[in-house]
Design a protein around this motif. Structure first.
Motif, PDB file in Angstrom:
ATOM      1  N   UNK A   3       0.841  -1.201   0.000  1.00 56.13           N
ATOM      2  CA  UNK A   3       0.000   0.000   0.000  1.00 56.13           C
ATOM      3  C   UNK A   3       0.875   1.250   0.000  1.00 56.13           C
ATOM      4  N   UNK A   4       0.550   2.179  -0.885  1.00 54.74           N
ATOM      5  CA  UNK A   4       1.323   3.421  -0.950  1.00 54.74           C
ATOM      6  C   UNK A   4       0.565   4.527  -0.227  1.00 54.74           C
ATOM      7  N   UNK A   5       1.290   5.551   0.107  1.00 57.32           N
ATOM      8  CA  UNK A   5       0.711   6.727   0.761  1.00 57.32           C
ATOM      9  C   UNK A   5       0.150   6.452   2.152  1.00 57.32           C
ATOM     10  N   UNK A   6       0.481   5.314   2.714  1.00 61.77           N
ATOM     11  CA  UNK A   6       0.107   5.102   4.119  1.00 61.77           C
ATOM     12  C   UNK A   6       1.327   4.612   4.887  1.00 61.77           C
ATOM     13  N   UNK A   7       1.338   4.944   6.150  1.00 66.04           N
ATOM     14  CA  UNK A   7       2.347   4.429   7.067  1.00 66.04           C
ATOM     15  C   UNK A   7       1.793   3.110   7.603  1.00 66.04           C
ATOM     16  N   UNK A   8       2.588   2.038   7.467  1.00 66.92           N
ATOM     17  CA  UNK A   8       2.082   0.715   7.864  1.00 66.92           C
ATOM     18  C   UNK A   8       2.537   0.365   9.282  1.00 66.92           C
ATOM     19  N   UNK A   9       1.558   0.007  10.108  1.00 67.17           N
ATOM     20  CA  UNK A   9       1.820  -0.294  11.519  1.00 67.17           C
ATOM     21  C   UNK A   9       1.015  -1.531  11.910  1.00 67.17           C
TER      22      UNK A   9
ATOM     23  N   UNK B 104       7.365  -3.200   9.090  1.00 68.34           N
ATOM     24  CA  UNK B 104       6.400  -2.166   9.474  1.00 68.34           C
ATOM     25  C   UNK B 104       7.112  -0.824   9.620  1.00 68.34           C
ATOM     26  N   UNK B 105       6.413   0.260   9.322  1.00 68.51           N
ATOM     27  CA  UNK B 105       7.045   1.579   9.360  1.00 68.51           C
ATOM     28  C   UNK B 105       7.216   2.101  10.787  1.00 68.51           C
ATOM     29  N   UNK B 106       6.304   1.727  11.654  1.00 68.84           N
ATOM     30  CA  UNK B 106       6.433   2.074  13.082  1.00 68.84           C
ATOM     31  C   UNK B 106       6.276   0.771  13.866  1.00 68.84           C
ATOM     32  N   UNK B 107       7.139   0.565  14.864  1.00 72.23           N
ATOM     33  CA  UNK B 107       7.062  -0.653  15.678  1.00 72.23           C
ATOM     34  C   UNK B 107       6.126  -0.398  16.854  1.00 72.23           C
ATOM     35  N   UNK B 108       4.938  -0.919  16.770  1.00 74.45           N
ATOM     36  CA  UNK B 108       3.961  -0.693  17.837  1.00 74.45           C
ATOM     37  C   UNK B 108       3.856  -1.963  18.687  1.00 74.45           C
ATOM     38  N   UNK B 109       4.661  -1.961  19.768  1.00 73.49           N
ATOM     39  CA  UNK B 109       4.745  -3.167  20.602  1.00 73.49           C
ATOM     40  C   UNK B 109       3.668  -3.128  21.688  1.00 73.49           C
ATOM     41  N   UNK B 110       2.451  -3.431  21.264  1.00 76.54           N
ATOM     42  CA  UNK B 110       1.348  -3.488  22.225  1.00 76.54           C
ATOM     43  C   UNK B 110       0.861  -4.926  22.282  1.00 76.54           C
ATOM     44  N   UNK B 111       0.940  -5.496  23.479  1.00 77.34           N
ATOM     45  CA  UNK B 111       0.603  -6.906  23.648  1.00 77.34           C
ATOM     46  C   UNK B 111      -0.486  -7.072  24.692  1.00 77.34           C
TER      47      UNK B 111
END
Ligand SMILES: [Zn+2]
Ligand SMILES: [Zn+2]
Length: 313
Positions: A244-250, A262-269
């Motif tokens: 997907x373009x034009x989006x930040x992938x998280x 992933x563009x941002x590392x979202x470490x939520x568990x």
């Protein structure tokens, strides 16, 4: 006296021969006690299902007519018996309706955790501690290198970009928690959710959980607004949009290997990490710890000569 064979694992799952029931069985059985509604714990087709109200609603939505023949809905702290084993549900803090299962038999308390977390989560009941003789704990993240950062700190990472975000998350539990956190910590974001998430969100709201604002996804809205949108999608959809373009992938997960790309590392568990498991043992004060669901070897060596730790799997 602790019965070493009180709970054993067979191909169907965790079995209690003294009460002739299963905990979170993987195949249909006569008597199933279900800790929470995630698919790897709650399948359809049992004759008798013992669970909390929220778990029953999620299961009935997912499995429809095949959810189970008879549901026996129990509140937290309400004791009931299956054969001669006394059972009580205790909040597990993992997702809405998640329960630890306290089993009392022959004067001994056995506590099966199911999945649990200690981190606060406004979208589910907070975990409650009690004393038990045997702690049967999941060990999903039972290695000392795993420490989940605070979810509040993690979610603020979304504020490092204004670009639209595609946010992958499990439909049940994780996505409701994320919507709540984004509303609270990233208030400038408009939250669009994949249609498959709507029924579960409705059940949360019926049960009195207010996750905040969100809208059903509309591609025109996303196109017309190049910034400050977050589109929440289930894992399958997330993976299918790998280019997907034009989006930040998280993608929100505690698994580090799932953070690659992933563009941002979202470490939520929504699971306990190493320190949480140690804290749990400190609170429960068991004489023995039995592990399942993951690898209990590091826990066993950590407690050598101090506490008996045995693996059920
Ligand atoms: Zn779970
Ligand atoms: Zn699980």
């Amino acid at each position: 006296m602790i019965l070493e064979d009180f709970i054993s694992i067979d191909k169907v799952g965790l079995y209690c021969k003294y009460g002739n029931f299963y905990l979170d069985p993987k195949e249909p059985v006569k008597d199933a006690i279900i800790s929470h509604a995630h698919g790897d714990h709650a399948i359809g087709g049992h004759a008798n299902v013992y669970c909390t109200q929220a778990t029953s609603l999620f299961m009935k939505h997912r499995y429809r007519k095949n959810a189970g023949e008879r549901f026996h809905i129990k509140s937290y702290q309400e004791s009931f018996s299956i054969n001669t084993v006394s059972i009580t549900f205790i909040p597990a803090g993992h997702m809405l309706g998640s329960a630890m299962i306290l089993m009392e038999y022959g004067g001994v308390k056995y506590l099966y955790t199911g999945d649990y977390k200690l981190q606060p989560d406004a979208t589910c009941e907070q975990i409650e501690f009690l004393k038990a003789d045997v702690l049967i704990t999941e060990t999903t993240f039972a290695d000392s290198s795993t420490q989940h950062p605070d979810a509040e700190v993690e979610i603020l990472k979304l504020n490092t970009t204004q670009n639209n975000i595609m946010l992958g998350a499990y439909v049940l539990g994780k996505s409701q928690r994320l919507i709540y956190l984004i509303n609270k910590y990233c208030p400038q974001r408009r939250i669009l959710v994949h249609f498959s998430m709507m029924p579960f969100l409705k059940i949360y709201e019926e049960l009195g959980i207010n996750v905040g604002k969100y809208e059903i996804y509309d591609r025109k809205v996303m196109k017309a607004n190049p910034t400050n949108m977050v589109y929440l999608v289930p894992p399958m959809v997330y993976n299918s949009y790998s280019r997907a373009v034009n989006v930040v992938r998280v993608f929100a997960t505690g698994w580090k290997h799932l953070q690659k790309g992933n563009d941002i590392q979202l470490l939520i568990s929504d699971h306990a990490d190493w320190n949480d498991i140690l804290k749990m043992i400190e609170e429960i004060q068991p004489q023995e710890v039995w592990t399942n669901h993951g690898d209990g070897r590091e826990l066993k060596s950590h407690f050598t000569y101090k506490l008996k730790v045995k693996s059920l799997n």
